[in-house]
Structure formats: structure tokens, C-alpha cells
Design an enzyme around this catalytic site. Structure first.
Site, PDB file in Angstrom:
ATOM      1  N   ARG A  57       0.809  -1.220   0.000  1.00  0.00           N
ATOM      2  CA  ARG A  57       0.000   0.000   0.000  1.00  0.00           C
ATOM      3  C   ARG A  57       0.843   1.271   0.000  1.00  0.00           C
ATOM      4  O   ARG A  57       0.543   2.202  -0.718  1.00  0.00           O
ATOM      5  CB  ARG A  57      -1.024  -0.003   1.117  1.00  0.00           C
ATOM      6  CG  ARG A  57      -0.459   0.014   2.500  1.00  0.00           C
ATOM      7  CD  ARG A  57      -1.588  -0.112   3.493  1.00  0.00           C
ATOM      8  NE  ARG A  57      -2.276  -1.372   3.330  1.00  0.00           N
ATOM      9  CZ  ARG A  57      -3.586  -1.538   3.464  1.00  0.00           C
ATOM     10  NH1 ARG A  57      -4.338  -0.524   3.761  1.00  0.00           N
ATOM     11  NH2 ARG A  57      -4.115  -2.710   3.308  1.00  0.00           N
ATOM     12  N   THR A  58       1.896   1.310   0.789  1.00  0.00           N
ATOM     13  CA  THR A  58       2.696   2.536   0.830  1.00  0.00           C
ATOM     14  C   THR A  58       3.374   2.774  -0.520  1.00  0.00           C
ATOM     15  O   THR A  58       3.366   3.883  -1.041  1.00  0.00           O
ATOM     16  CB  THR A  58       3.740   2.461   1.956  1.00  0.00           C
ATOM     17  OG1 THR A  58       3.071   2.158   3.179  1.00  0.00           O
ATOM     18  CG2 THR A  58       4.463   3.771   2.128  1.00  0.00           C
ATOM     19  N   LYS A  85      23.333  -8.274  -5.507  1.00  0.00           N
ATOM     20  CA  LYS A  85      24.658  -8.571  -6.054  1.00  0.00           C
ATOM     21  C   LYS A  85      25.756  -7.913  -5.233  1.00  0.00           C
ATOM     22  O   LYS A  85      26.924  -7.938  -5.615  1.00  0.00           O
ATOM     23  CB  LYS A  85      24.757  -8.073  -7.503  1.00  0.00           C
ATOM     24  CG  LYS A  85      23.750  -8.723  -8.425  1.00  0.00           C
ATOM     25  CD  LYS A  85      23.891  -8.170  -9.841  1.00  0.00           C
ATOM     26  CE  LYS A  85      22.803  -8.701 -10.750  1.00  0.00           C
ATOM     27  NZ  LYS A  85      22.708  -7.919 -11.985  1.00  0.00           N
ATOM     28  N   ARG A 107      12.180   2.827   2.036  1.00  0.00           N
ATOM     29  CA  ARG A 107      11.782   2.043   3.201  1.00  0.00           C
ATOM     30  C   ARG A 107      12.902   1.047   3.474  1.00  0.00           C
ATOM     31  O   ARG A 107      13.410   0.394   2.562  1.00  0.00           O
ATOM     32  CB  ARG A 107      10.481   1.302   2.936  1.00  0.00           C
ATOM     33  CG  ARG A 107      10.208   0.259   4.017  1.00  0.00           C
ATOM     34  CD  ARG A 107       8.833  -0.297   3.926  1.00  0.00           C
ATOM     35  NE  ARG A 107       7.853   0.682   4.362  1.00  0.00           N
ATOM     36  CZ  ARG A 107       6.568   0.374   4.524  1.00  0.00           C
ATOM     37  NH1 ARG A 107       6.124  -0.848   4.284  1.00  0.00           N
ATOM     38  NH2 ARG A 107       5.719   1.304   4.929  1.00  0.00           N
ATOM     39  N   HIS A 135       7.542   6.525  10.537  1.00  0.00           N
ATOM     40  CA  HIS A 135       6.814   6.370   9.283  1.00  0.00           C
ATOM     41  C   HIS A 135       6.022   7.674   9.130  1.00  0.00           C
ATOM     42  O   HIS A 135       4.814   7.709   9.335  1.00  0.00           O
ATOM     43  CB  HIS A 135       5.896   5.152   9.379  1.00  0.00           C
ATOM     44  CG  HIS A 135       5.260   4.746   8.077  1.00  0.00           C
ATOM     45  ND1 HIS A 135       5.359   5.505   6.923  1.00  0.00           N
ATOM     46  CD2 HIS A 135       4.525   3.665   7.734  1.00  0.00           C
ATOM     47  CE1 HIS A 135       4.693   4.889   5.951  1.00  0.00           C
ATOM     48  NE2 HIS A 135       4.171   3.776   6.416  1.00  0.00           N
TER      49      HIS A 135
END
Lengths: 306, 177
Positions: A57-58, A85, A107, A135
Site C-alpha cells: 500500500r505505501t 549482487k 523504506r 513512518h
């Protein structure tokens, strides 16, 4: 006026800046009600989504917010990127910058990563959740939703229920609501109470019945099920019995109280379906408001001169 | 140095004349909606509409339009954007919209306003009414109705003070340094 090119946390914002974001978001909410839900404000700009944790959702909300502003969007989710990698975080950021992006939305599982990127790159950094720290966009969309129902923050009682210790949503909301002048109550099992919580200017309860009494806003947090095996909780059933929001418990709050949840919900764990889908619930409105608030943030950060 | 260029009776005469011109050009006021650009055009649009209502004896729709998200100077302006209310009271498709602003200068606000309006629908016509046309256009835009043309230097300032009370209207030019 917004002072920083970054949105790292609510802690770093002044109360005037919070109100400026909320006012701008109201303008974007009107745009989202039109047939043509797009404005040319960020034409030619590029926004990169850099997500080191799963999120639907974010990430989607930020992506759509950027597109509604006519920006171009690059999505980098870690399982498919060069990070696996062995590329360092800094190199990933510099690569995104070299591709021409101006804003990066990040995030990460570790607290402080957005702050690190802000120091190490010239990008505008938006924190979309860093570990258990903050947040900020969730707290801003929650404030926007509360404001649209309750008009002002002074004198409001906001009860936040759930896993406070591990919740960046709770932390950002506590910072925001205190700055805006609301009374914040937190309600959680003693095992999920953060240490030194009493240092913040809030009321602390371990009983839902007591903490919810007379509240104007009741905010349930997602119980992070992955923590279930770590010995914080005896069982999910017991958690629901003691801390789950039910219609019966909601009767203790004010009759016009609103119910919020940042999603994704665990129905039958922290909230009963009857409450989640009931007339007091503003949970889907939070999602819609999130889009307007994120548009406002991307737009305002683009206008800050570095 | 500042100089009064229009006093309250000048402004009132200009508004009355522009109201008549709008009615004349559109052969009445049946299909018209006035849209004031935030913030300078909002009061002027109300005053023009009130005047048309007196002449035509019928209600005129008036809206407001915020063009902040349509501007092309987000990164160059000193002040950060502040969003005002947009309120378009009618379905604009096939209407004649009269955009209203206090001062017409480079034309960039009008360009932004036209882009914004078109995102609300497809008007039959967009016309432009301004109280002051001060020249220095940077885009091929002109006013259909102008209260007064005033030659200015590029860095002069035009200050329009009008309110819903007609008695205190005035327009002042402040010479730029």
C-alpha cells in the site's frame, strides 16, 4: 514553510510545517475528486521508490501520488535489484541520482537509513518507514484524517492500541499528535511497552477498557504476527480478548469516536470485522487521504531550494 | 514612489463598462460562468457578476480557481506555494467561461488557468476579463475585457485593493528600483 528538502521524520518537523502539509493536501484531495485526477505540477521530475521491505500500500500510494503529479516513477524493489549482487546502499542512491531522479522514497529495515541517504546524496529523501523509528507520511495522513473529522487537535483524546514497542506508525503518530496539541494515550500489553515511554508526554495504559474510555479517536495498530513466536504474547486469541477492538469495547469511547487502522489489518486479532467495516471506521478514508498527503509532500519538497 | 491610478469611482465605472461588454459580446448572459483566479480575481469576479445580475436581472454563476499546481515556476519562486480553494459551481462543458483576474502581466497565470480549467471539462469559450492590463506579455495571450491599460516598466508593482464594499477601491502603481 517547509525548510528541509527531506522528510525524514515527524520529529524533525515544526508544527507550522505540519499544518502547511495538511493544507496543501486538502488542495490535492479536491484534485482527486475530479474526473481528471492529474495535475502537471511535477512534469519532468523523476521519483524513485526504493523499498528494502515488502510493501504494497505505501509503495503503490507513493507511486500513484507521483503519477498524479505528472512525475516519472522508477520502482526498485530489492529482490530484483543489484543490492542482492552486493551493491552498497550509497552506490544504489548515487546510481538513482545519476539516472536523473530528484526524489527518492525509501523504506528500510534499519532506523536512520533515510538520514544516511540524505547526507550522502543530493537527492530529496522521503522516509517511507525506517525500522522501528518513524513512518512520517502515515502520521501525516492520520492527522489529516483526524482533522477532517474533528476539525481541531487541541483537547482531543487519541488512544493508540497495540504493539507500541515495534511500531514506527505509533512513534510518528505520537510525535505528530503531541506537536498538534492532542492528548495521546497508548494502550498495550506490558511486554510490548517500549522502555522509557514515560519520558514522552503521554498517558500509558495496559487495560483497553480504561484507556479507551472517553476517547475521540481509537487507532488500532497491526500486530506484527512475525513477533508472535518471540515470547511477547501468550496467544493471538488472548491478545484479541484483551486488546482487540470490538463493538462492545468501542461503546466505552465517545459515541462519535472514529476508528483508524494503518493497514494491513489482521481481522480477528487487533480488530473485529464489525468494527473495521462499521460506521465509525475511517480506515478506507485513510487510504484515500494518504494519496493526497503524499502528493502534497512530493510537491512541497520539490519547491524547497537546496 | 507610488501613484494612485484608479480611485473608487474609476474602478466602479470600469466594472460597469466591462459588465456591459461581457453581456454585449455574448448576446446576453444565459450561458456564462465567471471564474475568478485566486486570489486577485476572486472579488473582481463577484463584483462583475453582481453588476451583470443588476443589468440582466438574472443570477450569474461565479467560481474560483486556484492555479498553484499548474504554475511553471515551482523551482524559481522565492516563496513556497500556498494552495487556495478551487470551486467550480457548474458543469463547464459547453459553457462560456469568463476568466477574471486583477492584473494581466506576463500571461503565465492565464496560461496556467486555462490548463486548469480544461481539466474540469471542455468549455465552449474561454474569455478573459482583467481590471488592469500592464503589458509585458511573454505568451500570445490578450484580454477580451480590460478595465484600464496602463503602460509600466517591467519591475513596477501594481497594487489592486478592491473589496466587496465598493467605496474603498483603489489601484496604485509603485515604481520599481
Amino acid at each position: 514553510m517547509i525548510k528541509s528538502k527531506d522528510l525524514l521524520g515527524i520529529k524533525e518537523l515544526e508544527v507550522e510545517e505540519i499544518y502547511h502539509i495538511l493544507e496543501t493536501a486538502a488542495g490535492f484531495k479536491d484534485v482527486l475528486k475530479r474526473d481528471i485526477k492529474k495535475v502537471p505540477a511535477l512534469r519532468g521530475k523523476t521519483v524513485a521508490n526504493l523499498f528494502f521491505e515488502p510493501s504494497t500500500r505505501t509503495r503503490t500510494s507513493f507511486e500513484l501520488a507521483a503519477k498524479r503529479l505528472s512525475a516519472d516513477v522508477i520502482n526498485i524493489s530489492v529482490p530484483n535489484s543489484s543490492v542482492v549482487k552486493g551493491e552498497t546502499l550509497k552506490d544504489t542512491a548515487l546510481t538513482i541520482q545519476a539516472l536523473g531522479a530528484e526524489i527518492v522514497i525509501i523504506r528500510h529495515t534499519s532506523a536512520g537509513v533515510p538520514h544516511f541517504l540524505s547526507r550522502e546524496s543530493g537527492l530529496s529523501v522521503v522516509n517511507a518507514g525506517d525500522g522501528t523509528n518513524e513512518h512520517p507520511t502515515q502520521a501525516l495522513l492520520d492527522a489529516f484524517t483526524i482533522q477532517s473529522h474533528k476539525k481541531k487537535f487541541k483537547g482531543l483524546i487519541v488512544a493508540i492500541v497495540g504493539d507500541i514497542a515495534h511500531s514506527r506508525v505509533a512513534r510518528s503518530n505520537i510525535y505528530a499528535l503531541i506537536k498538534l496539541g492532542a492528548t495521546v494515550r497508548i494502550i498495550c500489553p506490558p511486554t510490548l511497552m517500549p522502555s522509557q515511554i514515560e519520558k514522552l508526554n503521554i498517558e500509558v495504559y495496559d487495560s483497553l477498557e480504561k484507556g479507551i474510555k472517553g476517547a475521540d479517536v481509537v487507532m488500532a495498530l497491526r500486530l506484527q504476527l512475525e513477533r508472535q513466536n518471540k515470547g511477547f504474547l501468550p496467544s493471538l486469541d488472548e491478545y484479541f480478548n484483551l486488546y482487540g477492538l470490538t463493538t462492545g469495547k468501542m461503546r466505552l469511547a465517545k459515541s462519535d469516536a472514529i476508528v483508524m487502522h494503518p493497514g494491513p489489518m489482521n481481522r480477528g486479532v487487533e480488530i473485529e470485522s464489525k468494527v473495521a467495516d462499521g460506521p465509525q471506521s475511517v480506515i478506507l478514508e485513510q487510504v484515500t487521504n494518504g494519496l493526497a498527503v503524499r502528493m502534497a509532500i512530493l510537491y512541497l519538497l520539490s519547491g524547497v531550494k537546496s | 514612489m507610488s501613484k494612485l491610478i484608479l480611485d473608487s469611482s474609476d474602478v466602479n465605472r470600469a466594472i460597469r463598462r466591462m459588465a456591459h461588454e461581457i453581456i454585449e459580446k455574448n448576446k446576453g448572459s444565459a450561458n456564462i460562468c465567471l471564474v475568478g483566479i485566486q486570489k486577485g480575481g476572486v472579488i473582481l469576479a463577484k463584483r462583475l457578476a453582481a453588476q451583470i445580475e443588476i443589468i440582466e436581472d438574472t443570477a450569474i454563476e461565479v467560481g474560483t480557481l486556484d492555479i498553484t499546481f499548474y504554475r511553471d515556476d515551482l523551482n524559481t519562486k522565492e516563496n513556497q506555494p500556498v494552495v487556495n480553494k478551487t470551486d467550480i459551481p457548474c458543469i463547464i462543458s459547453n459553457k462560456t467561461l469568463v476568466l477574471v483576474d486583477d492584473v494581466l502581466f506576463t500571461g503565465r497565470s492565464i496560461r496556467a488557468a486555462m490548463d486548469a480549467l480544461i481539466d474540469y471539462g471542455r468549455p465552449a469559450y474561454i474569455q478573459l476579463a482583467v481590471l488592469i492590463d500592464r503589458g509585458h506579455r511573454e505568451l500570445p495571450i490578450r484580454a477580451d475585457y480590460a478595465g484600464k491599460n496602463i503602460p509600466t516598466a517591467f519591475n513596477d508593482l501594481i497594487e489592486v485593493s478592491i473589496s466587496e464594499e465598493p467605496d474603498n477601491d483603489r489601484v496604485v502603481i509603485i515604481n520599481g528600483q
